[in-house]
Scaffold this active site. Structure first.
Site, PDB file in Angstrom:
ATOM      1  N   GLU A 199       0.899  -1.052   0.266  1.00  0.00           N
ATOM      2  CA  GLU A 199      -0.102   0.027   0.009  1.00  0.00           C
ATOM      3  C   GLU A 199       0.773   1.284  -0.162  1.00  0.00           C
ATOM      4  OE1 GLU A 199      -3.675  -2.281   2.476  1.00  0.00           O
ATOM      5  OE2 GLU A 199      -2.677  -1.058   3.473  1.00  0.00           O
ATOM      6  N   HIS A 235      -3.817   3.415   5.286  1.00  0.00           N
ATOM      7  CA  HIS A 235      -3.819   2.057   4.465  1.00  0.00           C
ATOM      8  C   HIS A 235      -4.153   2.500   2.910  1.00  0.00           C
ATOM      9  CE1 HIS A 235      -3.732  -1.348   7.251  1.00  0.00           C
ATOM     10  NE2 HIS A 235      -3.813  -0.316   8.204  1.00  0.00           N
ATOM     11  N   GLU A 266      -8.211   4.831   4.647  1.00  0.00           N
ATOM     12  CA  GLU A 266      -8.105   3.946   3.298  1.00  0.00           C
ATOM     13  C   GLU A 266      -7.943   4.825   2.192  1.00  0.00           C
ATOM     14  OE1 GLU A 266      -7.739   0.846   3.173  1.00  0.00           O
ATOM     15  OE2 GLU A 266      -8.538  -0.153   4.895  1.00  0.00           O
TER      16      GLU A 266
HETATM   17 ZN   LIG Z   1      -4.157  -2.237   4.180  1.00  0.00          ZN
END
Ligand SMILES: [Zn+2]
Length: 1111
Positions: free
Chosen positions: A806, A900, A985
């Site tokens: 990531e 993330h 995210e």
């Molecule tokens: Zn992740």
């Protein structure tokens, strides 16, 4: 009795239920044609007027049995009465179509072989044959019935009647083919059909009917035939038969004509699916799925952590698809899991579990609060000392290794004995707090010039890359052959160093917050499993975002079809197939042939295991699994060279594991050209056309049952010949890039204003240091009041990159770090309000070794937070330790956020934790009204929704899932009591809302997100400190809606189902559902239809008369 009464009796009260039952019972016992026809007609009327519910009601009242008994009774006579039989068979087909147990009921009633017999005697009577065929089709829904029919030559009878009918009797042909298809639900019948050569017959029939074009209802027959062939492909023998009968070639040819005929377009998708299913399953060309990188874990010399291997399930050629029940629909399964996954145990949601370690281990972490022990009075003096102390930075690194081994060791011991304290000695503690501080760049370069450690062979490669550029840049360096190897190497080393200097001199990279020479020294210290000695140019030189935004790539509607057809061609036209391995990570001696592309990946964060040249301009690429395991291939990053300009090269990454990807929704890989960089455009750019992602026919070498691989395919047309380019899944961000960045940042801040400390939290399994950064404002004075204010500042803890693939998370973190060190007014205010504790890379080993998901222990580190192991999960163990410590001294972070990347969604969003929302969403009976919960967890997402263009409030959720109970977010919330504990995210692709809608995300956008996250923290200062000021809020538009974007109210998480089937193992969606009812209804003679005899004609008259009477 008339139909109106019947309708009433079906719909109304229980007392009238008997009406239907009476009707059914009369039907079975009635001897005369007229009344039987009458009842059948009433029943048919009833059913055709209503919905499926009526039919199911009738089934529940014994309707199927009644019809079957009537059928048996009627056929008892020597010459069956077809006047009655036809409507009876029609009704039976309609009802049986909805009765799951119709086959078994028919077997019980003795109606199965009777129907088959009826068909046999009426093969030449189109309408009668059709009626029988529909019933056979319906009865064959039961495997045992199908088997029974197969054993009694059902397949042969049906197959023999197929050529007798033409376009004149479409209904009958269609009915026959559907019945044939239904019989192919059992393995025995497929084997029968194969052994009798019916598969090749079906193929020829398909060819014939296809030849009729889009006229005369031929496409409907073709559809039915494809349905048959699809059934055949559920079995290995069936697939083999299609291949051996030249089926793939035939279907491929036919598809080409379909593509040019609009009326036949609907046949293309099912045909392509059929070919995909038939392609022979091929083992991925690797000796083993296990990663090329293995690492001996401490105390476990022969550790084999791969759990799937241990289960020992062997994978056989595609036979997993041979089961009778088809694979469950992925999306449905996911939905189900999601609901089951919510934590509904209130005590688990509310109660804080006991700490995972004794209290006496916590004081050790006091060294990670240097802002408290720092003597701000002697600021100038100390910074001088720091500079001199770091001339021996490597030795203090060694101290830390000692420190940590001691630390971990005693932790273990303490756990066992549950006694005695382990305190850090003041000297160790001191060196710990002052490591990682860089001296001048020059000094570092002297000490750690990356090239000095290079091994000979790979050094040559490394030189090769830059050498070509150097020539183009007219450098003095000339390659000299014919010397002995050592000499040559020495010279190349020399030249390499010179070259870097010259390049830097001539082509000032001018990347903000990046220094190539610092990068070299950082990279030399990074410890990798294979011992990387080569730098990837983009990391060394640096990247800046190109000007102008990059829209998502438009997807051509049939691009997947086109690619799949090209792949199928590999089996048909082997003439142009090269199949030559041109790169192998495990074979250093392999030299790229002069007429192929050259690949390389042995550098930090690199991932490419093998490259196979398939055709002249097409390459299959295989990724390396995460170290010490055989899974998680997704991240890629490799060098490619020896290309020709303006030639489209097709790349296929053939061992992707996820079942869908944003590559199907507008995302492109990223490309970096060295030539472009040297000409002043050092950009990673989105690149690649014809991008798509679909399931392929490869399977792993062993050990993983039911594993499918997916192909990511894209085409690159390079701008320059003889360039050196890099391709990656997403903008790379290496461990050495982080180290460089931190050192550059540290030099950039004004030490009188910004307190910036780099420390080593701990060392990883392979000995890399895990940096911890503390950022806050220096107190205005060393007076009591200012010092107290410093002590009172709440903590904010930010972490990132626990998942090495990531890299977007690192770019967001880069934005955060730069902003917090900047002179921006908001940043200044945030520093004065908070103390930031930042761990920017929780998984350095994973990042360095080009892994996607795990650490060297082959575990997902973000599932280890409940009980992290001090030796195996040191970064998590010590991050948690620091959190416990802060907790113990009353400085629990106000906010915790773990950055993330999300591979399946667009935009940027937060996951948080809320007891109420979890209980509410799960439908828990617990009364949430009386439950008190601070709604403050929503403050930051709300603020971000207003100020961050990439952020989508509607994608956020605050649910606590059981499967996430060991993640950072949930553990920090539950165990540390941090109300605002988040996972942030970020998309790999781009946004589908706001002002960035339709654009792919770039590093600037990701960095901006890091900035915006910081700015959103200002919303928390409103009531907690007096530093909040109106002007600052105006500064970032927090209270204005200038940037306000209308995010669509879509809680829809995933992408809509895609138009082209990524999968192909399940029943072909294009062929689902038959229009049996309408076919049955139209099975009445029309004027131009040939009469099937006078008897028939008369019967029809009678029948219609009867209908007349009943109405
Ligand atoms: Zn992740």
């Amino acid at each position: 009795m008339n139909s109106a009464q019947g309708r009433l009796s079906m719909a109304a009260s229980p007392s009238s239920v008997s009406g239907l039952e009476v009707l059914l019972s009369t039907l079975q016992n009635s001897g005369d044609t007229a009344s039987t026809l009458n009842i059948l007609n009433v029943l048919d009327e009833l059913l055709s007027a209503g919905t499926d519910r009526r039919i199911h009601y009738m089934i529940s009242k014994g309707g199927s049995e009644a019809l079957l008994t009537t059928l048996v009774n009627t056929c008892c006579n020597a010459s069956p009465n077809y006047t009655m039989l036809l409507p009876l068979l029609h009704l039976l087909a309609k009802i049986g179509h909805r009765d799951r147990h119709i086959g078994l009921k028919a077997e019980k009633a003795g109606a199965v072989l009777l129907t088959l017999n009826l068909l046999k005697h009426n093969i030449k009577q189109a309408r009668r044959a059709s009626a029988c065929l529909w019933v056979i089709q319906v009865l064959s829904s039961s495997v045992s019935t199908a088997k029974l029919i197969g054993e009694n030559h059902g397949l042969d009878i049906i197959y023999s009647l197929l050529p007798q009918y033409t376009t004149k009797h479409l209904l009958t042909v269609k009915a026959a083919i559907h019945a044939f298809a239904a019989l192919l639900c059992t393995k025995t019948n497929v084997c029968l059909a194969v052994s009798k050569g019916y598969i090749s017959g079906l193929l020829r029939l398909y060819e014939d009917w296809h030849g009729k074009g889009s006229q005369h209802g031929a496409p409907a027959i073709c559809h039915a035939l494809l349905r048959c062939l699809h059934k055949v492909t559920h079995r290995t023998t069936g697939r083999q038969a299609i291949i051996s009968q030249g089926g793939i070639k035939l279907l491929h040819q036919i598809t080409q004509t379909c593509l040019s005929n609009k009326g036949l377009e609907t046949l293309v998708e099912p045909t392509v699916q059929l070919m995909r299913k038939c392609l022979p399953k091929t083992c991925i060309p690797l000796a083993s799925d296990r990663s090329a990188y293995t690492f001996a874990l401490p105390g476990r010399p022969h550790f084999v952590p791969d759990t799937e291997l241990a289960s020992g399930i062997a994978y056989t050629d595609g036979s997993s698809e041979d089961s009778d029940d088809e694979e469950a629909d992925d999306s449905q399964e996911a939905d189900k899991d999601y609901d089951d996954d919510l934590e509904t145990d209130v005590s688990k949601l509310r109660l804080r579990p006991d700490p995972d370690r004794p209290k006496n281990l916590l004081p050790q972490y006091s060294c990670f609060c240097p802002e408290f022990s720092y003597n701000f009075q002697e600021m100038d003096l100390v910074s001088e000392q720091e500079e001199s102390s770091t001339t021996s930075s490597s030795s203090s690194d060694e101290d830390i290794v000692l420190l940590n081994s001691l630390f971990s060791h005693s932790t273990r011991k303490n756990r066992k004995r549950n006694s005695s304290t382990c305190e850090l000695s003041p000297s160790l503690s001191r060196s710990n707090s002052e490591t990682g501080v860089s001296s001048t760049a020059a000094a570092l370069m002297e000490a750690h010039d990356f090239h000095r450690n290079n091994d000979t062979h790979s050094a040559n490669l490394g030189v090769r890359t830059i050498e070509r550029q150097a020539k183009e840049q007219d450098c003095r360096y000339q390659r000299q052959d014919g010397q002995d190897h050592k000499e040559k190497h020495a010279q190349q080393s020399q030249s390499h160093r010179t070259m870097i200097d010259i390049l830097l001199e001539r082509r000032r990279a001018c990347i903000p917050n990046h220094e190539p020479k610092l990068y070299c020294s950082a990279a030399a210290k990074a410890r990798s499993i294979p011992g990387f000695t080569i730098l990837a140019f983009p990391d060394f030189w640096g990247h800046i975002s190109p000007s102008g935004r990059e829209p998502m790539a438009p997807r051509k509607p049939d691009i997947q079809r086109k690619k799949v057809l090209e792949d199928i061609q590999r089996f048909l036209n082997t003439g142009d197939i090269i199949n030559r391995v041109v790169f192998d990570l495990e074979d250093d001696t392999l030299q790229g042939p002069s007429d192929s592309l050259w690949f390389f990946s042995k550098f930090e964060s690199g991932n490419l295991r093998k490259a196979v040249q398939v055709r002249r301009y097409e390459y299959d690429l295989i990724l390396n699994a995460d170290a010490n395991c055989s899974q998680h291939s997704q991240w890629f990053y490799f060098e490619v060279s020896n290309m020709m300009a303006e030639v489209p090269y097709r790349f296929n990454i053939i061992n992707c594991e996820k079942s869908n990807s944003q590559f199907n929704y507008g995302m492109q890989p990223v490309l970096y050209s060295v030539r472009e960089a040297l000409e002043g455009r050092p950009h990673w750019i989105r690149s690649g056309t014809e991008v798509c992602y679909f399931r392929n026919h490869f399977y792993p070498t062993r050990g993983r049952m039911k594993t499918s691989f997916y192909t990511l395919t894209f085409t690159i047309t390079f701008k320059h010949s003889e360039d050196v380019c890099y391709l990656a899944y997403h903008y790379p961000y290496t461990y050495s890039a982080l180290k460089t960045h931190l050192n550059v940042l540290q030099k950039s801040v004004d030490p009188a204003k910004v307190f910036f400390r780099q420390q080593i939290l701990c060392h990883t399994l392979s000995g890399n240091s895990c940096p911890l950064v503390t950022i806050t404002a220096c107190p205005a004075s060393s007076g009591m009041k200012d010092m107290q204010q410093l002590r009172d500042r709440p903590c904010i803890m930010l972490t990132a990159r626990v998942h090495p693939g990531e890299s977007n998370a690192s770019w967001v973190m880069k934005g955060t770090l730069e902003f917090l060190c900047s002179s921006d007014l908001v940043a200044q205010s945030l520093r004065e309000a908070f103390v930031f504790k930042i761990i920017p890379m929780l998984n350095p080993d994973g990042v360095i070794n080009g892994m996607n998901r795990c650490d060297l222990n082959s575990e997902d580190l973000n599932r280890q937070w409940c009980k992290p192991d001090p030796i195996l999960n040191p970064t998590i163990y010590h991050t948690k330790g620091l959190l416990y410590y802060l907790n113990s001294i009353g400085r629990t972070p106000l906010v915790f956020c773990d950055y993330h990347g999300h591979s399946r969604k667009k935009n940027v969003f937060l996951y948080g934790c809320s007891v109420k929302e979890t209980l509410w969403q799960s439908g828990s009976p617990v009364d949430t009204v009386g439950l008190k919960e601070d709604p403050g967890y929503r403050t930051i997402p709300k603020a971000l929704d207003r100020i961050a263009p990439a952020f989508s409030f509607n994608s956020c959720n605050y649910l606590v899932e059981k499967s996430r109970s060991a993640t950072a977010r949930v553990v920090v919330w539950r165990e540390m009591g941090v109300l605002r504990s988040y996972t942030m995210e970020s998309t790999y692709n781009g946004c589908n809302q706001g002002i960035y809608k339709g654009l792919q995300i770039g590093t600037l956008d990701l960095q901006e997100m890091g900035v915006k996250f910081c700015q959103s923290l200002l919303s928390l200062t409103r009531d907690t400190t007096f530093f909040y000021s109106r002007s600052l809020v105006n500064h970032i538009n927090l209270d204005h809606n200038i940037l306000d974007h209308n995010s669509h109210n879509c809680f829809e998480d995933d992408e809509p189902p895609f138009i082209e089937d990524i999968e192909y193992s399940t029943d072909c969606t294009a062929l689902k559902g038959t229009d049996l009812d309408s076919d049955v209804n139209s099975n009445i003679p029309s004027a131009d239809e040939e009469s099937e005899g006078d008897e028939e004609h008369m019967a029809t008259q009678d029948w219609q008369d009867c209908i007349g009477q009943s109405q």
